[in-house]
Write a protein that holds these residues in place. Structure first.
Motif, PDB file in Angstrom:
ATOM      1  N   LYS A 286      17.919  14.028  -0.036  1.00 42.83           N
ATOM      2  CA  LYS A 286      18.135  13.029  -1.079  1.00 42.83           C
ATOM      3  C   LYS A 286      19.272  13.550  -1.957  1.00 42.83           C
ATOM      4  O   LYS A 286      19.193  14.652  -2.488  1.00 42.83           O
ATOM      5  CB  LYS A 286      16.870  12.841  -1.908  1.00 42.83           C
ATOM      6  CG  LYS A 286      17.027  11.871  -3.035  1.00 42.83           C
ATOM      7  CD  LYS A 286      15.759  11.817  -3.866  1.00 42.83           C
ATOM      8  CE  LYS A 286      16.019  11.029  -5.118  1.00 42.83           C
ATOM      9  NZ  LYS A 286      14.947  11.198  -6.082  1.00 42.83           N
TER      10      LYS A 286
ATOM     11  N   ASN B 179      21.859  12.956  -5.248  1.00 44.94           N
ATOM     12  CA  ASN B 179      22.003  12.234  -6.511  1.00 44.94           C
ATOM     13  C   ASN B 179      23.271  11.386  -6.511  1.00 44.94           C
ATOM     14  O   ASN B 179      24.266  11.729  -5.872  1.00 44.94           O
ATOM     15  CB  ASN B 179      22.052  13.205  -7.690  1.00 44.94           C
ATOM     16  CG  ASN B 179      20.748  13.944  -7.867  1.00 44.94           C
ATOM     17  OD1 ASN B 179      19.704  13.444  -7.479  1.00 44.94           O
ATOM     18  ND2 ASN B 179      20.799  15.115  -8.446  1.00 44.94           N
ATOM     19  N   ASP B 180      23.242  10.268  -7.262  1.00 45.71           N
ATOM     20  CA  ASP B 180      24.423   9.424  -7.409  1.00 45.71           C
ATOM     21  C   ASP B 180      25.376  10.053  -8.414  1.00 45.71           C
ATOM     22  O   ASP B 180      24.956  10.604  -9.432  1.00 45.71           O
ATOM     23  CB  ASP B 180      24.036   8.028  -7.894  1.00 45.71           C
ATOM     24  CG  ASP B 180      23.257   7.261  -6.845  1.00 45.71           C
ATOM     25  OD1 ASP B 180      23.448   7.560  -5.651  1.00 45.71           O
ATOM     26  OD2 ASP B 180      22.477   6.374  -7.215  1.00 45.71           O
TER      27      ASP B 180
ATOM     28  N   GLU C 208      28.961   9.191 -10.620  1.00 42.48           N
ATOM     29  CA  GLU C 208      29.945   8.195 -11.027  1.00 42.48           C
ATOM     30  C   GLU C 208      31.078   8.893 -11.772  1.00 42.48           C
ATOM     31  O   GLU C 208      30.840   9.724 -12.636  1.00 42.48           O
ATOM     32  CB  GLU C 208      29.305   7.155 -11.945  1.00 42.48           C
ATOM     33  CG  GLU C 208      28.283   6.281 -11.267  1.00 42.48           C
ATOM     34  CD  GLU C 208      27.730   5.224 -12.206  1.00 42.48           C
ATOM     35  OE1 GLU C 208      28.433   4.864 -13.176  1.00 42.48           O
ATOM     36  OE2 GLU C 208      26.601   4.789 -11.972  1.00 42.48           O
TER      37      GLU C 208
ATOM     38  N   ASP D 276      23.269  10.487 -11.956  1.00 47.76           N
ATOM     39  CA  ASP D 276      21.993   9.790 -12.046  1.00 47.76           C
ATOM     40  C   ASP D 276      20.966  10.602 -11.274  1.00 47.76           C
ATOM     41  O   ASP D 276      20.939  10.590 -10.062  1.00 47.76           O
ATOM     42  CB  ASP D 276      22.136   8.386 -11.446  1.00 47.76           C
ATOM     43  CG  ASP D 276      20.838   7.591 -11.544  1.00 47.76           C
ATOM     44  OD1 ASP D 276      19.977   7.974 -12.354  1.00 47.76           O
ATOM     45  OD2 ASP D 276      20.709   6.602 -10.805  1.00 47.76           O
ATOM     46  N   ASN D 277      20.117  11.325 -12.004  1.00 52.79           N
ATOM     47  CA  ASN D 277      19.103  12.149 -11.386  1.00 52.79           C
ATOM     48  C   ASN D 277      17.909  11.263 -11.040  1.00 52.79           C
ATOM     49  O   ASN D 277      17.214  10.787 -11.900  1.00 52.79           O
ATOM     50  CB  ASN D 277      18.682  13.279 -12.332  1.00 52.79           C
ATOM     51  CG  ASN D 277      17.865  14.321 -11.635  1.00 52.79           C
ATOM     52  OD1 ASN D 277      17.573  14.201 -10.450  1.00 52.79           O
ATOM     53  ND2 ASN D 277      17.505  15.357 -12.349  1.00 52.79           N
ATOM     54  N   GLN D 278      17.683  11.042  -9.768  1.00 49.94           N
ATOM     55  CA  GLN D 278      16.701  10.070  -9.303  1.00 49.94           C
ATOM     56  C   GLN D 278      15.325  10.696  -9.098  1.00 49.94           C
ATOM     57  O   GLN D 278      14.537  10.207  -8.323  1.00 49.94           O
ATOM     58  CB  GLN D 278      17.161   9.451  -8.003  1.00 49.94           C
ATOM     59  CG  GLN D 278      18.453   8.697  -8.131  1.00 49.94           C
ATOM     60  CD  GLN D 278      18.925   8.185  -6.785  1.00 49.94           C
ATOM     61  OE1 GLN D 278      18.311   8.431  -5.769  1.00 49.94           O
ATOM     62  NE2 GLN D 278      20.028   7.480  -6.781  1.00 49.94           N
ATOM     63  N   GLN D 279      14.983  11.723  -9.764  1.00 52.16           N
ATOM     64  CA  GLN D 279      13.682  12.368  -9.553  1.00 52.16           C
ATOM     65  C   GLN D 279      12.661  11.810 -10.461  1.00 52.16           C
ATOM     66  O   GLN D 279      12.706  11.518 -11.525  1.00 52.16           O
ATOM     67  CB  GLN D 279      13.790  13.868  -9.734  1.00 52.16           C
ATOM     68  CG  GLN D 279      14.682  14.484  -8.674  1.00 52.16           C
ATOM     69  CD  GLN D 279      14.833  15.986  -8.879  1.00 52.16           C
ATOM     70  OE1 GLN D 279      14.379  16.548  -9.859  1.00 52.16           O
ATOM     71  NE2 GLN D 279      15.487  16.613  -7.954  1.00 52.16           N
TER      72      GLN D 279
END
Length: 77
Positions: free
Chosen positions: A41, A43-44, A46, A74-77
């Motif tokens: 996984k 992270n996004d 930008e 953007d930390n998606q955790q």
């Protein structure tokens, strides 16, 4: 030729270890608990610009509004 391939493979492994250690890349186990098939996984990230007041050297210094780079993760955790 073989030495170059081994160096490239070693560099890829080091990059993956570094990305995992810094949190840019995380590995999760499958829902049934098997450790042999891991899904990465990432992270996004930008990259863009924002407007900011910056002192720009001229004969003297004046404050001008310029676009400065902005990086957000953007930390998606």
């Amino acid at each position: 030729m073989l030495r170059a391939i081994l160096i490239i493979v070693a560099l890829i492994i080091l990059v993956l270890i570094g990305m995992t250690a810094t949190g840019w890349l995380t590995w999760f186990q499958t829902p049934n608990g098997q450790t042999t098939s891991l899904n990465p996984k990432v992270n996004d990230l930008e990259v863009g610009t924002t407007t900011a007041n910056v002192q720009v050297p001229n004969v003297g210094t004046t404050t001008k509004q310029v676009d400065v780079p902005v990086v957000t993760v953007d930390n998606q955790q």
